[in-house]
Motif scaffolding. Structure first.
Motif, PDB file in Angstrom:
ATOM      1  N   LYS A 197      -2.708  -2.898  -3.222  1.00  0.00           N
ATOM      2  CA  LYS A 197      -2.830  -4.715  -4.276  1.00  0.00           C
ATOM      3  C   LYS A 197      -2.198  -5.785  -3.709  1.00  0.00           C
ATOM      4  O   LYS A 197      -0.868  -5.784  -2.747  1.00  0.00           O
ATOM      5  CB  LYS A 197      -1.262  -4.374  -5.455  1.00  0.00           C
TER       6      LYS A 197
ATOM      7  N   ARG B  84       0.486  -1.039   0.025  1.00  0.00           N
ATOM      8  CA  ARG B  84       0.269   0.180   0.021  1.00  0.00           C
ATOM      9  C   ARG B  84       0.762   1.023  -0.200  1.00  0.00           C
ATOM     10  O   ARG B  84       1.531   1.360   0.710  1.00  0.00           O
ATOM     11  CB  ARG B  84      -0.922   0.308   1.094  1.00  0.00           C
TER      12      ARG B  84
ATOM     13  N   TYR C   7      -8.448   1.237  -3.639  1.00  0.00           N
ATOM     14  CA  TYR C   7      -7.883   2.404  -3.199  1.00  0.00           C
ATOM     15  C   TYR C   7      -8.891   3.481  -3.123  1.00  0.00           C
ATOM     16  O   TYR C   7     -10.241   3.290  -2.663  1.00  0.00           O
ATOM     17  CB  TYR C   7      -7.364   3.406  -5.011  1.00  0.00           C
TER      18      TYR C   7
ATOM     19  N   ALA D  66      -6.665  -4.434  -6.728  1.00  0.00           N
ATOM     20  CA  ALA D  66      -6.368  -3.774  -6.269  1.00  0.00           C
ATOM     21  C   ALA D  66      -7.540  -2.945  -5.323  1.00  0.00           C
ATOM     22  O   ALA D  66      -8.852  -3.283  -5.970  1.00  0.00           O
ATOM     23  CB  ALA D  66      -5.732  -2.211  -7.477  1.00  0.00           C
TER      24      ALA D  66
ATOM     25  N   SER E 192     -13.713   4.943  -1.511  1.00  0.00           N
ATOM     26  CA  SER E 192     -13.278   4.343  -1.767  1.00  0.00           C
ATOM     27  C   SER E 192     -13.872   2.957  -3.221  1.00  0.00           C
ATOM     28  O   SER E 192     -15.106   3.197  -3.051  1.00  0.00           O
ATOM     29  CB  SER E 192     -13.074   2.933  -0.793  1.00  0.00           C
TER      30      SER E 192
ATOM     31  N   TYR F 153      -3.139   3.658  -2.174  1.00  0.00           N
ATOM     32  CA  TYR F 153      -3.702   2.671  -3.072  1.00  0.00           C
ATOM     33  C   TYR F 153      -2.699   1.354  -2.370  1.00  0.00           C
ATOM     34  O   TYR F 153      -1.901   1.740  -2.481  1.00  0.00           O
ATOM     35  CB  TYR F 153      -2.838   3.053  -4.565  1.00  0.00           C
TER      36      TYR F 153
END
Length: 258
Positions: free
Chosen positions: A207, A188, A216, A214, A235, A205
């Motif tokens: 993953k 992150r 965000y 992913a 989000s 962000y």
């Protein structure tokens, strides 16, 4: 709802205000859960072991430093972990933490609608670690283990983060959480900016590897008082065919026991 614990962390320290009926229902759940002897024994063992380990690891630590305790709770419209909802409605999330000379240990809880088992209704995160600062840099290394009231022990993560604050207002960071059993990594990036002492914004962000998604988020927070804050978080994820767009309003309260 798809349950996910690849490397979950609530968007909040990991959330919402529900109806009076929902709050009463969730509060009743907490009292039933805290009466569970197994959980109390686990928490006592974790805290006692952590405190003893810290005292042994650093000679004279207990005498030279003061052990401080803090606590708080979040009321949120929803519990979101890595962009995925863990509750359909309101979430109540109490926490307690002890700290001495940079070492810390604590517990964080939340109601959930589903965990590893569909019958799970309460998540408990027990954690410990060490954090500090060196000039404009900050660092944190720790371990978190996740428990659920029906399915029991779920999984654990080794979590490390590094941050930099080039100015009093601007901060940026990298956080990596690794599950050694599932061999899953959640990375992150975060960036935040404070407009004075009361208002701040943050973006992140993240993953999850091994076919994970992913996620965000952007959020804004406002300090109502020294101990009470309000935040709004938007989000989303990149999961194909799934609408994960969420808007979460949260009220956070914190206090010190010392």
């Amino acid at each position: 709802m798809q349950w996910q614990r690849g490397a979950a962390a609530s968007l909040g320290p990991g959330q919402g205000v529900g109806s009076r009926r929902a709050l009463v229902r969730h509060t009743a759940t907490w009292f039933r859960y805290f009466n569970d002897m197994q959980l109390r024994n686990i928490m006592r063992s974790i805290i006692a072991t952590s405190a003893l380990a810290l005292a042994i690891a650093v000679p004279g630590l207990a005498a030279a430093q003061e052990l401080k305790f803090s606590g708080g709770a979040t009321l949120a419209t929803k519990y979101i972990a890595d962009g995925i909802e863990q509750t359909k409605g309101a979430a109540i999330q109490p926490w307690i933490e002890g700290e001495i000379a940079g070492f810390y240990f604590g517990a964080w809880l939340s109601n959930v609608d589903a965990g590893p088992s569909a019958s799970d209704s309460v998540e408990t995160d027990l954690y410990l670690g060490y954090r500090g600062e060196a000039g404009m840099f900050g660092y944190d290394i720790g371990y978190t283990h996740y428990y659920y009231n029906k399915s029991g022990s779920c999984c654990g993560q080794i979590i490390g983060s590094v941050s930099i604050a080039p100015t009093d207002a601007l901060s940026m960071g990298v956080r990596v959480a690794y599950d050694p059993d599932a061999k899953v990594t959640n990375s992150r990036l975060t960036a935040g900016y404070a407009f004075g002492e009361k208002f701040a914004v943050e973006a992140l962000y993240g993953k999850i590897n091994k076919g994970g998604h992913a996620y965000y988020a952007v959020s804004g927070s406002y300090a109502l008082t020294d101990s009470l804050g309000l935040s709004l978080t938007l989000s989303d994820t990149d999961r194909a065919g799934v609408d994960d767009k969420q808007v979460v309003l949260a009220l956070d309260y914190s206090f010190s026991f010392n």
